[in-house]
Design an enzyme around this catalytic site. Structure first.
Site, short mmCIF file in Angstrom:
data_model
loop_
_atom_site.label_atom_id
_atom_site.label_comp_id
_atom_site.label_asym_id
_atom_site.label_seq_id
_atom_site.Cartn_x
_atom_site.Cartn_y
_atom_site.Cartn_z
N PRO A 133 40.58 43.21 39.86
CA PRO A 133 41.11 42.13 39.14
C PRO A 133 41.59 42.47 37.66
CG PRO A 133 38.72 42.05 38.87
CD PRO A 133 39.14 43.33 39.82
N CYS A 134 42.73 43.18 37.63
CA CYS A 134 43.61 43.45 36.43
C CYS A 134 44.08 42.38 35.78
CB CYS A 134 44.60 44.49 36.60
SG CYS A 134 45.91 44.24 37.97
#
Length: 191
Positions: A133-134
């Site tokens: 989850p950047c």
């Protein structure tokens, strides 16, 4: 908790599939062992073969995420990157659903407090956005920073997770839905 993140051989063949997600068509690949290796937010398949069902587990977990029924991915991952990039990506996986962290906070969590720029570069090379989850990483001043999939997608992912974002960052973005409308749209698209 999250499944392990493995190093992948650059020469290993990938098996590709696509899915019409609420963000648009996503293309994703698994390796021969079924580990998620790559996800393209623009629906562009890379070199490799047709998945022919090998990636059904990835598709299912993405569908659950967009329907609001999954907060954490339980996939074996094999992203291609340097040892430092893989350490950053593992740290990103520890950011909880619905929470944002700054690049500096991620750098400190890695024990490299002056490496915020390097964190940003590794973030931008993340081959598995959403799964790693950047989109949950923002600039220290609270601005969105960047996102390889475009800021409109970053806002939509954060809204899906219930993160409130400041309206001052919306200038110039093609966002037409409120968080409530987005959640309803995503749920309807999956069901």
């Amino acid at each position: 908790m999250n499944a392990a993140l493995h190093a992948a051989a650059a020469s290993e063949e990938l098996y590709w599939d696509t899915w019409a997600s609420p963000l648009g068509t996503l293309a994703f690949a698994v390796d021969a062992a079924g580990r998620a290796a790559q996800l393209d937010l623009d629906g562009k398949r890379g070199a490799g073969r047709d998945a022919r069902g090998r990636a059904a587990h990835v598709r299912a977990q993405l569908a659950e995420y967009f329907a609001g029924r999954r907060r954490e991915f339980d996939l074996e991952l094999a992203p291609r990157g340097t040892a430092f990039q893989r350490r950053v990506w593992q740290t990103l996986r520890e950011i909880p659903y619905g929470v944002v962290r700054s690049y500096g906070e991620v750098a400190r969590a890695l024990g490299r407090p002056t490496a915020a720029r390097a964190i940003g570069q590794a973030n931008g090379r993340n081959p598995l956005p959403i799964v790693i989850p950047c989109h949950r990483v923002i600039a220290s001043g609270g601005s969105m920073g960047g996102y390889s999939g475009g800021l409109a997608r970053k806002y939509r992912l954060l809204a899906l997770e219930g993160v409130s974002v400041g309206l001052e960052h919306l200038a110039g973005l093609d966002i037409k839905l409120s968080g409530t409308q987005l959640a309803a749209e995503l749920t309807n698209a999956i069901n």
